[in-house]
Design a protein around this motif. Structure first.
Motif, mmCIF file in Angstrom:
data_model
loop_
_atom_site.group_PDB
_atom_site.id
_atom_site.type_symbol
_atom_site.label_atom_id
_atom_site.label_comp_id
_atom_site.label_asym_id
_atom_site.label_seq_id
_atom_site.Cartn_x
_atom_site.Cartn_y
_atom_site.Cartn_z
ATOM 1 N N LEU A 10 0.868 -1.185 -0.189
ATOM 2 C CA LEU A 10 0.228 -0.534 0.024
ATOM 3 C C LEU A 10 0.849 0.907 -0.190
ATOM 4 C CD1 LEU A 10 -2.985 0.833 0.835
ATOM 5 C CD2 LEU A 10 -2.458 1.570 2.572
ATOM 6 N N THR A 22 -2.378 7.517 7.862
ATOM 7 C CA THR A 22 -1.355 7.087 8.798
ATOM 8 C C THR A 22 -0.478 7.267 9.914
ATOM 9 O OG1 THR A 22 -1.862 5.384 7.541
ATOM 10 C CG2 THR A 22 -0.623 4.711 9.028
ATOM 11 N N CYS A 35 6.309 1.082 6.839
ATOM 12 C CA CYS A 35 6.353 2.844 7.646
ATOM 13 C C CYS A 35 6.093 2.853 8.539
ATOM 14 C CB CYS A 35 4.958 3.982 6.595
ATOM 15 S SG CYS A 35 3.463 2.170 6.609
ATOM 16 N N VAL A 36 5.176 2.390 9.146
ATOM 17 C CA VAL A 36 4.734 2.478 11.165
ATOM 18 C C VAL A 36 5.728 2.080 11.708
ATOM 19 C CG1 VAL A 36 3.427 2.254 13.274
ATOM 20 C CG2 VAL A 36 2.106 2.400 10.434
ATOM 21 N N ASP A 76 3.680 -9.330 8.513
ATOM 22 C CA ASP A 76 2.639 -8.951 7.456
ATOM 23 C C ASP A 76 2.052 -10.357 7.059
ATOM 24 O OD1 ASP A 76 1.422 -6.429 5.729
ATOM 25 O OD2 ASP A 76 1.188 -8.284 4.317
ATOM 26 N N ASN A 90 -2.664 -0.694 10.823
ATOM 27 C CA ASN A 90 -3.351 0.306 9.819
ATOM 28 C C ASN A 90 -3.441 -0.963 8.765
ATOM 29 O OD1 ASN A 90 -5.059 1.011 7.636
ATOM 30 N ND2 ASN A 90 -2.817 2.576 6.543
HETATM 31 C C1 LIG Z 1 -3.518 -1.004 4.714
HETATM 32 S S1 LIG Z 1 -2.145 -2.105 4.451
HETATM 33 C C2 LIG Z 1 -0.885 -0.947 5.683
HETATM 34 C C3 LIG Z 1 0.245 -1.469 5.143
HETATM 35 C C4 LIG Z 1 0.972 0.135 6.333
HETATM 36 N N1 LIG Z 1 1.577 -0.534 7.626
HETATM 37 C C5 LIG Z 1 0.723 1.373 6.139
HETATM 38 O O1 LIG Z 1 0.237 1.519 6.857
HETATM 39 O O2 LIG Z 1 0.843 1.744 4.591
HETATM 40 C C6 LIG Z 1 -3.057 -3.429 5.029
HETATM 41 C C7 LIG Z 1 -1.936 -4.787 5.241
HETATM 42 O O3 LIG Z 1 -2.075 -5.982 6.042
HETATM 43 C C8 LIG Z 1 -1.518 -6.648 5.817
HETATM 44 N N2 LIG Z 1 -2.330 -8.218 5.835
HETATM 45 C C9 LIG Z 1 -3.753 -7.967 5.470
HETATM 46 N N3 LIG Z 1 -4.107 -9.229 6.175
HETATM 47 C C10 LIG Z 1 -3.176 -9.388 7.117
HETATM 48 C C11 LIG Z 1 -2.907 -10.829 7.598
HETATM 49 N N4 LIG Z 1 -4.112 -11.535 7.671
HETATM 50 N N5 LIG Z 1 -1.997 -11.005 8.536
HETATM 51 C C12 LIG Z 1 -1.438 -10.023 8.671
HETATM 52 N N6 LIG Z 1 -1.051 -8.815 7.328
HETATM 53 C C13 LIG Z 1 -2.406 -9.156 6.695
HETATM 54 C C14 LIG Z 1 -1.369 -6.748 4.108
HETATM 55 O O4 LIG Z 1 -0.922 -7.293 3.007
HETATM 56 C C15 LIG Z 1 -1.152 -4.763 3.993
HETATM 57 O O5 LIG Z 1 0.334 -4.932 4.047
#
Ligand SMILES: C[S@@+](CC[C@H](N)C(=O)[O-])C[C@H]1O[C@@H](n2cnc3c(N)ncnc32)[C@H](O)[C@@H]1O
Length: 279
Positions: free
Chosen positions: A94, A100, A124-125, A142, A185
């Motif tokens: 993303l 964020t 990023c976080v 992740d 996030n």
């Molecule tokens: C909205 S993005 C946020 C990315 C980053 N933290 C940011 O704020 O830009 C959500 C992230 O959660 C990960 N994700 C989705 N389902 C997940 C799961 N069940 N377990 C771990 N990570 C997951 C996705 O691959 C994605 O990278």
């Protein structure tokens, strides 16, 4: 228009190319020309007569085509600014959002030694908190291996060594660990909402945006698992959709959190909610 030979002409040409497809055609063209030419944007106006090399022109034209097809500028450039640093981004992650940054500024009120970032994406976080607290140990989870590779690259490029990246489903890779602070996030867009299939978001990973039928399908397991992964008096802070704040507060209360609160983003939307483990 003839093919451009100078920076000024190239800038103008790019704006014309992108006008129909991008609401930010001028700034997009300038960023793409900056990348292709290696010249700072200010120079397009201060020295519009400077010549553009053939290779820079070809690189610029290729970037303009990508942007005109809808690809986000951040993916065309391969980078995005966040807080006070620059991250490498690819379609595996993303593109970090200004909203964020509020998750970070909220979390920074709770100095912590052991931190968990769930759904780290570009990192990023985790990276922002690790830079703020050099003594902390940060775990970043992740489910996407390609996202984790990008996050790891960002941590290395920024010289942040105290983050451990772990692949898996939410708390699964950190089973048995406890933290002072959990931040997330997660995906929070419901299946019925159209915007991930529109505009620039079409190019971003589905698994980073869509949560499921209600939009709460990722938030719920994160809240449910938080108490057993927090130290007593530890904090959980989550980003969520602007219409989800009440549901998130309700789930936090049901899970036993206290001091539950919500913070607004710059647009005035309820965006970040969290609470404290009581005992
Ligand atoms: C909205 S993005 C946020 C990315 C980053 N933290 C940011 O704020 O830009 C959500 C992230 O959660 C990960 N994700 C989705 N389902 C997940 C799961 N069940 N377990 C771990 N990570 C997951 C996705 O691959 C994605 O990278």
């Amino acid at each position: 228009m003839n093919l451009p030979t100078t920076l000024g002409q190239a800038r103008q040409y790019g704006v014309q190319c992108l006008k129909a497809s991008s609401p930010s055609a001028t700034i997009d063209a300038e960023y793409l020309l900056e990348k292709a030419s290696g010249q700072p944007r200010l120079r397009f106006r201060s020295h519009p007569e400077a010549t553009l090399s053939q290779s820079a022109w070809q690189a610029y034209e290729a970037l303009l085509k990508r942007r005109a097809s809808g690809e986000p500028v951040a993916y065309c450039l391969g980078q995005r600014g966040f807080m006070d640093f620059t991250l490498t981004v690819s379609p595996a992650v993303l593109i970090p959002r200004p909203e964020t940054e509020h998750l970070i500024t909220t979390a920074l009120h709770y100095p912590s030694e052991q931190i968990l970032d769930l759904g780290t994406g570009s990192g990023c976080v985790a990276i922002a908190l690790a830079r703020a607290w050099p003594q902390a140990q940060v775990d970043a989870v992740d489910q996407s291996a390609t996202a984790l590779a990008c996050a790891q690259q960002n941590a290395e490029q920024l010289g942040v060594a105290h983050i451990t990246f772990k692949q898996g489903d939410w708390y699964a890779p950190v089973s048995g660990h406890r933290y002072d602070l959990i931040v997330a996030n997660p995906p929070y867009i419901a299946d019925f909402e159209p915007h991930p299939d529109q505009g620039d978001a079409r190019f971003e990973p589905r698994g980073a945006l869509r949560a499921g039928p209600t939009g709460l399908e990722s938030i719920t397991p994160i809240i449910d698992g938080a108490q057993s992964h927090l130290h007593p008096r530890g904090w959980l802070w989550l980003e969520h959709g602007h219409a989800q704040a009440q549901a998130v507060r309700d789930q936090l209360a049901t899970a036993g959190f206290t001091a539950i609160a919500t913070h607004h983003d710059l647009a005035g939307h309820e965006r970040i909610s969290g609470g404290q483990r009581n005992v």
